[in-house]
Design a protein around this motif. Structure first.
Motif, mmCIF file in Angstrom:
data_model
loop_
_atom_site.group_PDB
_atom_site.id
_atom_site.type_symbol
_atom_site.label_atom_id
_atom_site.label_comp_id
_atom_site.label_asym_id
_atom_site.label_seq_id
_atom_site.Cartn_x
_atom_site.Cartn_y
_atom_site.Cartn_z
ATOM 1 N N VAL A 616 -17.006 -5.718 2.048
ATOM 2 C CA VAL A 616 -16.211 -4.822 1.737
ATOM 3 C C VAL A 616 -15.168 -4.478 3.041
ATOM 4 C CG1 VAL A 616 -16.108 -2.266 1.201
ATOM 5 C CG2 VAL A 616 -17.829 -3.755 -0.097
ATOM 6 N N VAL A 617 -14.068 -4.246 2.748
ATOM 7 C CA VAL A 617 -13.245 -3.703 3.711
ATOM 8 C C VAL A 617 -12.412 -2.458 3.180
ATOM 9 C CG1 VAL A 617 -10.856 -4.156 5.076
ATOM 10 C CG2 VAL A 617 -12.648 -6.105 4.722
ATOM 11 N N VAL A 618 -12.596 -1.275 3.919
ATOM 12 C CA VAL A 618 -12.382 -0.022 3.569
ATOM 13 C C VAL A 618 -10.689 0.033 3.690
ATOM 14 C CG1 VAL A 618 -12.501 2.509 3.479
ATOM 15 C CG2 VAL A 618 -14.628 0.708 3.636
ATOM 16 N N VAL A 619 -9.806 0.488 2.756
ATOM 17 C CA VAL A 619 -8.519 0.768 3.062
ATOM 18 C C VAL A 619 -8.403 2.292 2.903
ATOM 19 C CG1 VAL A 619 -6.144 0.685 1.803
ATOM 20 C CG2 VAL A 619 -7.801 -1.107 1.593
ATOM 21 N N LYS A 620 -7.583 2.940 3.905
ATOM 22 C CA LYS A 620 -7.299 4.224 4.301
ATOM 23 C C LYS A 620 -6.637 5.018 3.036
ATOM 24 C CE LYS A 620 -6.800 3.752 9.091
ATOM 25 N NZ LYS A 620 -5.614 3.619 9.968
ATOM 26 N N CYS A 621 -6.901 6.284 2.857
ATOM 27 C CA CYS A 621 -5.974 7.181 2.094
ATOM 28 C C CYS A 621 -5.164 7.937 2.868
ATOM 29 C CB CYS A 621 -6.933 7.924 1.205
ATOM 30 S SG CYS A 621 -7.883 6.969 -0.039
ATOM 31 N N ASP A 622 -4.075 8.429 2.606
ATOM 32 C CA ASP A 622 -3.276 9.217 3.272
ATOM 33 C C ASP A 622 -3.625 10.800 3.317
ATOM 34 O OD1 ASP A 622 -2.011 10.173 1.226
ATOM 35 O OD2 ASP A 622 -0.168 8.929 1.302
ATOM 36 N N GLU A 623 -2.850 11.663 4.022
ATOM 37 C CA GLU A 623 -3.412 13.096 3.839
ATOM 38 C C GLU A 623 -3.286 13.599 2.543
ATOM 39 O OE1 GLU A 623 0.846 12.727 4.663
ATOM 40 O OE2 GLU A 623 -0.715 11.704 5.478
ATOM 41 N N ARG A 624 -2.378 12.812 1.868
ATOM 42 C CA ARG A 624 -2.206 13.463 0.490
ATOM 43 C C ARG A 624 -3.042 12.905 -0.485
ATOM 44 N NH1 ARG A 624 3.673 13.074 -1.887
ATOM 45 N NH2 ARG A 624 2.628 14.681 -3.378
ATOM 46 N N GLY A 625 -4.229 12.058 -0.167
ATOM 47 C CA GLY A 625 -5.113 11.654 -1.100
ATOM 48 C C GLY A 625 -4.865 10.149 -1.496
ATOM 49 N N ASN A 626 -3.686 9.723 -1.191
ATOM 50 C CA ASN A 626 -3.220 8.530 -2.019
ATOM 51 C C ASN A 626 -3.533 7.233 -1.165
ATOM 52 O OD1 ASN A 626 -2.189 9.784 -3.980
ATOM 53 N ND2 ASN A 626 -0.131 10.004 -2.808
ATOM 54 N N ILE A 627 -3.721 6.031 -1.826
ATOM 55 C CA ILE A 627 -3.745 4.991 -0.972
ATOM 56 C C ILE A 627 -2.720 4.634 0.131
ATOM 57 C CG2 ILE A 627 -3.936 2.330 -1.031
ATOM 58 C CD1 ILE A 627 -5.301 2.582 -3.883
ATOM 59 N N ASP A 628 -3.279 4.313 1.498
ATOM 60 C CA ASP A 628 -2.097 4.156 2.581
ATOM 61 C C ASP A 628 -1.742 2.669 2.340
ATOM 62 O OD1 ASP A 628 -0.981 3.442 4.741
ATOM 63 O OD2 ASP A 628 -2.225 4.685 6.095
ATOM 64 N N VAL A 629 -0.374 2.679 1.593
ATOM 65 C CA VAL A 629 0.097 1.186 1.201
ATOM 66 C C VAL A 629 0.359 0.268 2.374
ATOM 67 C CG1 VAL A 629 1.956 0.130 -0.024
ATOM 68 C CG2 VAL A 629 0.953 2.376 -0.954
ATOM 69 N N GLU A 630 0.466 1.023 3.430
ATOM 70 C CA GLU A 630 0.958 0.138 4.706
ATOM 71 C C GLU A 630 -0.380 -0.530 5.257
ATOM 72 O OE1 GLU A 630 3.811 -1.228 5.244
ATOM 73 O OE2 GLU A 630 4.042 0.150 3.345
ATOM 74 N N ASP A 631 -1.505 0.543 5.415
ATOM 75 C CA ASP A 631 -3.071 -0.172 5.388
ATOM 76 C C ASP A 631 -3.269 -1.109 4.716
ATOM 77 O OD1 ASP A 631 -5.100 0.163 7.367
ATOM 78 O OD2 ASP A 631 -6.214 0.978 5.741
ATOM 79 N N LEU A 632 -3.035 -1.161 3.267
ATOM 80 C CA LEU A 632 -3.500 -1.813 2.500
ATOM 81 C C LEU A 632 -2.657 -3.538 2.445
ATOM 82 C CD1 LEU A 632 -4.673 -2.265 -0.756
ATOM 83 C CD2 LEU A 632 -2.181 -2.418 -0.999
ATOM 84 N N ARG A 633 -1.499 -3.103 2.680
ATOM 85 C CA ARG A 633 -0.707 -4.336 2.932
ATOM 86 C C ARG A 633 -1.256 -5.162 4.402
ATOM 87 N NH1 ARG A 633 4.460 -4.951 1.031
ATOM 88 N NH2 ARG A 633 4.765 -2.866 1.100
ATOM 89 N N ALA A 634 -1.451 -4.353 5.313
ATOM 90 C CA ALA A 634 -1.874 -4.758 6.703
ATOM 91 C C ALA A 634 -3.381 -5.718 6.553
ATOM 92 C CB ALA A 634 -2.173 -4.000 7.704
#
Ligand SMILES: *Cc1c(COP(=O)(O)O)cnc(C)c1O
Length: 957
Positions: A616-634
């Protein structure tokens, strides 16, 4: 105009708000139409253009006619198949007052113990019953089925093994094929080798960590494993036993001969076969393993008044906290069925159970003698209820004669198997004997049954006869008349808050209406009375039901095919990930093992991923609770070579339709991964968008959330998965009933179609709602949530919302700031009980918050009552903030208030009794009293007591 064509719509019963209430709510939201609200909520990019193509909605009456016709196509033959499924006599008092009673089946999982003492007691009775009968110290409150329970045991014994170099699980060849099938599926990702070999001392090699015994064995024979077990223990090898509770009324329990874990199915205790389920599996083990047990455990503790109280033990150890370090992904289990089985034991008591077992055994011996007298050879020398007759050329005429007489036997390896159950009568034995006689050209008159009845002898060797007592606790010895039983059931039911009392606004759990008409067919014999391995030409009604449901759910999800095998959401996650794994393997991608999971995911996601052998690799959420798309892409790019999948919940567990979901799917696909969508939030999608439309590859549906199967107090559930066309070949197969192709993964559950009998509930729901009705339900769910948000947001901060400030079907109320004055989110949850409500989801997905999901089924009046309660509680918090009341001694900290506390002669609280129990007007006409004060969790976890304590203990407490 005439009214001849007037027809009541089911949709108007299912959806809570009336047309005029909808208008009022839209006004509060400042929109002119429901459509306008939906446009503000659901991103245009994923909004489906076409309406759902489903058959026109049926009225309740018309549906019952249709489903009766489907049921007619199921043939209920007498089942002697055995193999872990037996016909039963469900006592009427349990059928009507538990199985068919919304006071029991609409309850939620007992996280809020103070308003759940009834089912907690029934589940404690279940644990006591299992531990008594198996002869082991602790038992859990149910698992999904016998095969998955065996797999859980294998994993527990593997992770606690002494010899870390041992990776082999030695399994008897005399095991149910479905159990072996599931063991094999589950062993693979862990690198456990399943070795099927005889249980001899010689086979206890150094690489073996545990051995699996079936007792009685799959063929019905009973053997003594005492020495084998002792020898295994000398080599640090543990023993797991699959068994049958009814047989243990007569056989020495495995716990007495040293078994480390005992698993099985309690179906035989009054739960219909239901073509495979639902029924409650059990799991019992030694005290030393009590902190490793999978699933839920009920434990004894005390409440704030020092009195006896129960709650779910070790909750902090649950998968929700452990995530990818979890040892099991069990969430929904089989609470309702465990409760039924426990009531069966309460009603019959030890002597009643023993009499039933003795009768089954005597009838089996009678059949044995009579058929042997006809010249057949019976193979089992020791047995409880199952005979095996050797046949060769007689097999096919025997089979056709049995079918003529509407009897199903078990046929394997030139033997005919016959398993007797509590429904079998002397006349049934005569019918069976007749069939065997006919094949030998004899008549039943050639054998005189009455001649055998006085010399039946023993089929259980003396050294395996049970000598120890069981079910000695008063609870199993007090309620044997129907009046007593009825009152006992009702006394427990009265302690529990269910959908019969008020809304249960549980975020992520979708506690919507479980309509009576949806439930009615479940208990019909033509659904309940079928064995999962019955010949397929007897199950065409079920096939029609399943195929129709398949087509409808494919239309709803945008997928090519469903598998109905997984019997919970988490099981669906596991199945879906194993399907993805098989797909990657088929393309030679053996190395893809990285699974991306957002930080906000439900705990079962990482637990299932790790069970499927993924990292499992955890993807961050931004301060608005959404998936951090740039973190996901990275992360997707970084792991592109090994990317297996993304697990994503949509709308998110934060209750938001995230705008970039399509982009998210694309990123995963571009990097070679597959998208697994957790469908727990499907209630916000149906008809408006779909996982397939968005671009996911697999999705599970919690039919016990979105599609109206009731929660049952923690199960049953069904977690079918839908897949896009490229994954269809890999859907789960089944060892006994072929349901998938060559490339299909092996079984994930014991029965080919999971808990098949409750599929009728979802079938009914869709058939009666129709495409438009389902879509309206989704819109109404979104309306209800946004209405609550609008009413509460000036009182509680609402975390996260979509681009236009709208939430999806649920929202998170932030309660963290109250901590400054000592008010915890738990205080609010407990205080809500005094107002007659079950708390929303506490501290998921964000600690210190409440997640509210009203569903479409609640009327505006009910939503208003709920808002009124939360606003009143907010004022109580304000009093603490203002310093008007003490931070420790106030109405929130002392909540909930029992009738006994409020009516006591002494009252030393700084608030009035009226304020404690009747803080708002509506309670005058509808008051629900919590049966205990706040329970002490940590005390119960320190000293874990998981079976009914002796009566004296109640007095002491
Ligand atoms: C309920 C839920 C699950 C687990 O489903 P079970 O049927 O309880 O196993 C998984 N994910 C989410 C988001 C859920 O809400």
């Amino acid at each position: 105009m005439s009214n001849i064509n007037y027809q009541e719509k089911f949709q108007d019963r299912h959806n809570g708000p009336s047309a005029s209430q909808v208008e009022e709510m839209l006004t509060v939201l400042g929109v002119s139409s429901l459509e306008e609200l939906i446009e503000q909520t659901v991103p245009a990019q994923i909004r489906k253009k076409e309406p759902l193509k489903l058959p026109a909605a049926l009225s309740e009456v018309a549906y019952l006619e249709k489903v009766a016709q489907i049921a007619e196509k199921n043939k209920v033959f007498k089942s002697y198949i055995g193999q872990g499924y037996f016909d039963v006599i469900l006592p009427g008092v349990i059928q009507r007052n538990v199985f068919e009673n919304p006071g029991w089946y609409t309850q939620y999982t007992p996280y809020q113990a103070e308003i759940a003492q009834g089912r907690l007691q029934a589940l404690l009775n279940f644990q006591t019953m299992v531990s008594d009968l198996t002869g082991l110290e602790v038992a859990n409150a149910s698992l999904l089925d016998e095969a998955t329970a065996a797999a859980e045991a294998m994993f527990m014994l593997y992770s606690t093994r002494k010899n870390k170099d041992a990776h082999t699980f030695l399994v008897t060849p005399n095991i149910y094929p479905q159990t072996l099938d599931v063991l094999q599926t589950r062993a693979v990702p862990f690198g456990v080798e399943i070795r099927v070999a005889d249980l001899t001392v010689d086979n206890l090699a150094d690489d073996v960590f545990a051995a699996f015994v079936q007792y009685p064995a799959a063929d019905g024979s009973v053997a003594d494993y005492k020495e084998f077990t002792a020898f295994a223990h000398d080599k640090n090898i543990t023993i797991c036993v699959a068994t049958d509770l009814m047989a243990l009324a007569l056989l020495t329990p495995p716990g007495e001969w040293g078994a480390d874990v005992v698993v099985g199915n309690s179906q035989r205790f009054g739960v219909p076969m239901g073509f495979g389920g639902p029924h409650a599996a059990f799991f019992a083990t030694k005290d030393a393993y009590k902190r490793n047990i999978p699933g839920r455990i009920i434990g004894v503790t005390s409440d704030s008044n020092g009195e006896y109280a129960l709650r779910m033990a070790l909750q902090t150890r649950e998968q929700h906290i452990r995530r990818d370090k979890a040892s099991s992904n069990i969430c929904t289990a089989q609470a309702l069925l465990a409760i039924m089985a426990s009531f069966y034991a309460v009603y019959h008591g030890p002597q009643g159970i023993k009499n039933i077992a003795l009768r089954i055994n005597d009838l089996t011996k009678l059949a044995d003698k009579a058929i042997q007298a006809l010249g057949y050879k019976q193979v089992n020398t020791s047995y409880f209820d199952t005979l095996r007759f050797e046949v060769d050329k007689e097999l096919s005429p025997l089979k056709s004669e049995a079918l003529n007489q509407e009897l199903n036997f078990y046929y394997a390896d030139n033997t005919v198997g016959i398993s007797i159950d509590e429904t079998t009568t002397l006349a049934d034995i005569e019918t069976i004997v007749k069939v065997f006689a006919k094949i030998k050209g004899k008549s039943v008159n050639d054998v005189d049954l009455s001649a055998f009845t006085n010399e039946l002898g023993n089929s259980i060797p003396e050294e395996l006869e049970r000598t120890s007592d069981y079910l000695t606790h008063p609870v199993f010895n007090s309620y044997h008349s129907e009046s007593e039983m009825l009152r006992y059931i009702k006394s427990l039911e009265a302690k529990d808050l269910s959908l019969c009392h008020s809304m249960i606004p549980l975020g992520s759990c979708t506690m919507k209406l479980n309509a009576t008409t949806e439930m009615v067919p479940v208990t019909w014999a033509r659904f309940g009375g079928l064995h999962p391995f019955a010949p397929v030409d007897q199950t065409t009604g079920y096939m029609q039901l399943i195929n129709e449901l398949n087509d409808w759910l494919c239309e709803i999800t945008g997928f090519a095919k469903m598998s109905f095998q997984p019997n919970s959401g988490a099981q669906g996650e596991y199945a879906g990930l194993m399907v993805i794994r098989a797909y990657h393997h088929s393309r030679g991608d053996l190395h893809r093992d990285i699974c991306l999971i957002p930080a906000s995911a439900h705990g079962t996601n990482p637990a299932s991923a790790s069970m499927a052998g993924l990292k499992v690799v955890v993807v961050k959420c931004d301060e608005r609770g959404n998936i951090d798309v740039e973190d996901l892409r990275a992360k997707a790019t970084e792991h592109a070579a090994n990317l297996n999948s993304l697990m994503v919940t949509y709308p998110s567990t934060h209750g938001v339709f995230e705008e970039p979901i399509v982009e998210i799917c694309n990123i995963i696909h571009e990097n070679g991964g597959q998208v697994y969508m957790d469908g727990a939030n499907m209630n916000a999608q149906v008809g408006l968008t779909s996982p397939g439309y968005i671009g996911a590859d697999v999705c599970h549906l919690n039919l016990h959330k979105t599609f109206c199967i009731p929660h049952g107090g923690g199960g049953p559930g069904m977690g079918p998965i839908g897949v896009a066309s490229h994954l269809v070949p890999f859907l789960p197969n089944h060892e006994v009933i072929e349901i998938s192709g060559e490339e299909g993964i092996s079984a994930v559950s014991a029965a080919p179609f999971g808990s098949a009998s409750i599929l009728v509930i979802s079938h009914a729901y869709i058939a009666m709602m129709g495409g438009e009705g389902l879509t309206d339900a989704t819109k109404t769910a979104i309306l209800n949530a946004n209405y609550i948000k609008a009413r509460l947001e000036s009182h509680y901060p609402v975390l996260y919302a979509g681009a236009n400030g709208r939430c999806a079907h649920e929202m998170i109320l932030d309660c963290r700031e109250f901590k400054n004055v000592g008010v915890e989110v738990a205080d609010i949850a407990k205080r809500l009980m005094d107002y007659g409500f079950h708390a929303p989801t506490v501290s998921f997905p964000v600690a210190g918050t409440l997640m509210v999901e009203p569903t479409e089924s609640e009327s505006k009046a009910e939503l208003d009552r709920f808002c009124e309660a939360l606003i009143a509680i907010r004022q109580e918090i304000a009093a603490v903030e203002n310093g008007e009341v003490d931070q420790k001694d106030n109405v929130l900290k002392h909540a909930p208030h029992t009738a006994r506390v409020v009516t006591a002669d002494e009252w030393d609280r700084p608030y009035s009794r009226q304020k404690a129990a009747y803080p708002v007007e509506y309670l005058r006409v509808n008051k629900f009293w919590p049966s205990v004060g706040r329970v002490n969790d940590s005390q119960g976890d320190r000293t874990l007591i998981c079976s009914c304590p002796p009566i004296e203990a109640y007095a002491e407490a």
